[in-house]
Design an enzyme around this catalytic site. Structure first.
Site, PDB file in Angstrom:
ATOM      1  N   LYS A   1       0.948  -1.234  -0.176  1.00 54.19           N
ATOM      2  CA  LYS A   1      -0.152   0.266   0.109  1.00 54.19           C
ATOM      3  C   LYS A   1       0.972   1.186  -0.109  1.00 54.19           C
ATOM      4  CE  LYS A   1      -3.766   2.569   0.544  1.00 54.19           C
ATOM      5  NZ  LYS A   1      -3.286   3.805   0.993  1.00 54.19           N
TER       6      LYS A   1
ATOM      7  N   GLU B   1       1.183   6.707  -6.818  1.00 60.73           N
ATOM      8  CA  GLU B   1       0.196   7.656  -6.723  1.00 60.73           C
ATOM      9  C   GLU B   1       0.869   8.962  -6.839  1.00 60.73           C
ATOM     10  OE1 GLU B   1      -3.106   9.291  -3.911  1.00 60.73           O
ATOM     11  OE2 GLU B   1      -3.044   7.065  -4.399  1.00 60.73           O
TER      12      GLU B   1
END
Length: 483
Positions: A184, A191
């Protein structure tokens, strides 16, 4: 009476939406919040008419759970997670499961896994991506930790996760201990990179091509029908079109100082820690840091000169296509670097990571969701031992196709004085990676000269040599200085 399939602690919007998602899929959820009035409000409003039940205390909540008890924590990362675990452990039995769905640091997850294993409790640290909307209608879920817990949570997790293709869930078991939260973290770092690359393309469109907002929005809409098809490209087109109440575009009115919550920084720190050149994510973090120096930049803009205006050679449309290709090539580099970090972490911690599976988990439900991730999944299916995405035939030819455009864009941008930290570092990495010989031999000689750190010869790898350079390279003698 034990009637709930699972409990969730933490009724902020993410928690509420995850509960409603589980309810939609037929699971009975017990909701709890430290401020108990929030439970009553939730049951009276958002959860009205559902099967969701509430609890007045942790003891009450645990009593309502079927065995093995499953408890999701969706609270602020850090001390709050440890506090709830401490309160839950005396109420739970051997084989019960605690799941941390927050943005916890992966080392904390590893520590909690080990501590709870000794107490007979199965701990899972799961990345949850997709924001409030994803939580409600299908997030990307990245669970890791004690694998004994997986058979007991798999049905729920895969039911509520986003689906892609023929209904494949964007959720699978990631690996042991902190693996889920590490994956994650890398997702969040990627991102940062994706967002900064899009910003650099926008900057070039605006300041080199002089495009209006509606033209830029149209360009991003067109790009979303190509290999760049993704959530972030889609929302960028929408943002560029969005008008304020006065009928003018909102974007130019927004202060150009980017915030960050730290997960991109964690990725960059991990890259340094494990010696992986994840340069693009690092530059994306630094770009946000630079943007936050707004007052300094305002002063600098009045004193520091840039280049004279450069006349664009060729057509604007051709350069716009070059920018698209530069964005695509740079994006490939960013993901290649992200997967390099995952591979190194797997080696460091003894994790067995399914890289194609991770790409599939990111294919839907999360912020970086894109068609492009399907190509990464395919690459790892073709070769599960693939060392670097750039060595896969598909990505090799994709970069080959983009390379001339990529170099033109960077040359033009540099001449125009446009900052492009991620475009430029991506190309530098590509050029460095494809060079059989780099000038690091000179660094080794310098280190040996001033610090006697030794070096290897190309002809004798594994044999470490020290040379007394005095008289050959100057009058400086070796010392024990470290660099």
């Amino acid at each position: 009476m034990a009637q709930a399939d699972i409990a969730l602690i933490g009724l902020a919007v993410m928690g509420q939406n995850l509960i409603l998602n589980m309810n939609d899929h037929g699971f009975v959820v017990c909701a709890f919040n430290r401020t108990v009035s929030k439970v009553d409000d939730f049951l009276a409003k958002e959860a009205k008419g559902t099967k969701v039940i509430g609890a007045k205390s942790l003891k009450d909540m645990v009593s309502k759970l079927k065995k093995p008890r499953r408890v999701i924590l969706l609270v602020k990362a850090g001390q709050a997670v440890d506090d709830f675990i401490e309160k839950l452990v005396p109420l739970l039995d051997t084989g019960d499961i605690i799941i941390d769905g927050g943005n916890s640091e992966y080392r904390d997850t590893t520590r909690r896994c080990q501590d709870l294993k000794a107490k007979g409790i199965l701990f899972v640290g799961s990345g949850v991506s997709g924001g409030e909307e994803g939580a409600r209608y299908g997030p990307s879920l990245m669970p890791g930790g004690n694998k004994e817990a997986w058979p007991h949570i798999k049905t729920i997790f895969q039911a509520i996760a986003a689906k892609v293709g023929t209904g494949e869930p964007c959720c699978d078991w990631v690996g042991d201990e902190g693996a889920g939260h590490f994956v994650k973290m890398v997702h969040n770092g990627i991102e940062y990179g994706d967002m900064q690359l899009i910003c650099e393309a926008y900057h070039l469109m605006k300041d080199v091509l002089g495009m209006r907002h509606e033209e830029m929005a149209q360009a991003f809409e067109d790009w979303n029908k190509t290999e760049l098809d993704s959530f972030l490209i889609e929302i960028t087109a929408n943002i560029l079109k969005f008008q304020d109440t006065d009928g003018k575009e909102l974007l130019p009115k927004i202060r150009d100082s980017a915030g960050q919550k730290g997960t991109g920084k964690w990725t960059a720190i991990s890259a340094l820690e494990y010696g992986m050149p994840v340069t693009l994510i690092g530059e994306a973090v630094f770009a946000r840091c630079l943007s936050s120096l707004k007052e300094e930049r305002v002063q600098a803009s009045r004193k520091l000169k840039g280049p004279k205006m450069v006349q664009l050679e060729g057509s604007k449309q051709a350069f716009l296509e070059d920018v698209r290709k530069a964005l695509y090539a740079s994006k490939i580099i960013s993901y290649a670097q992200g997967f390099m970090l995952l591979r190194q972490a797997a080696t460091e911690f003894g994790w067995t990571l399914n890289y194609g599976g991770i790409a599939l988990m990111w294919r839907g439900g999360c912020i970086i969701r894109s068609v492009f991730l399907g190509k990464i999944k395919d690459a790892f299916e073709r070769n599960p031992e693939l060392q670097n995405l750039l060595l896969d035939d598909f990505f090799k030819s994709a970069v080959d196709d983009c390379q001339d455009s990529w170099r033109r864009v960077i040359s033009t941008g540099v001449q125009a004085g446009i900052p492009m930290p991620c475009f430029t570092t991506a190309l530098s990495f590509y050029d460095g990676y494809r060079h059989e010989m780099l000038p690091a031999n000179l660094i080794q000689a310098q280190r040996d000269y001033f610090g006697a750190h030794t070096y290897e010869l190309l002809s004798k790898p594994g044999e470490f040599i020290h040379t007394n350079w005095t008289g050959h390279g100057g009058s400086v003698s070796s010392s024990s200085y470290n660099a």
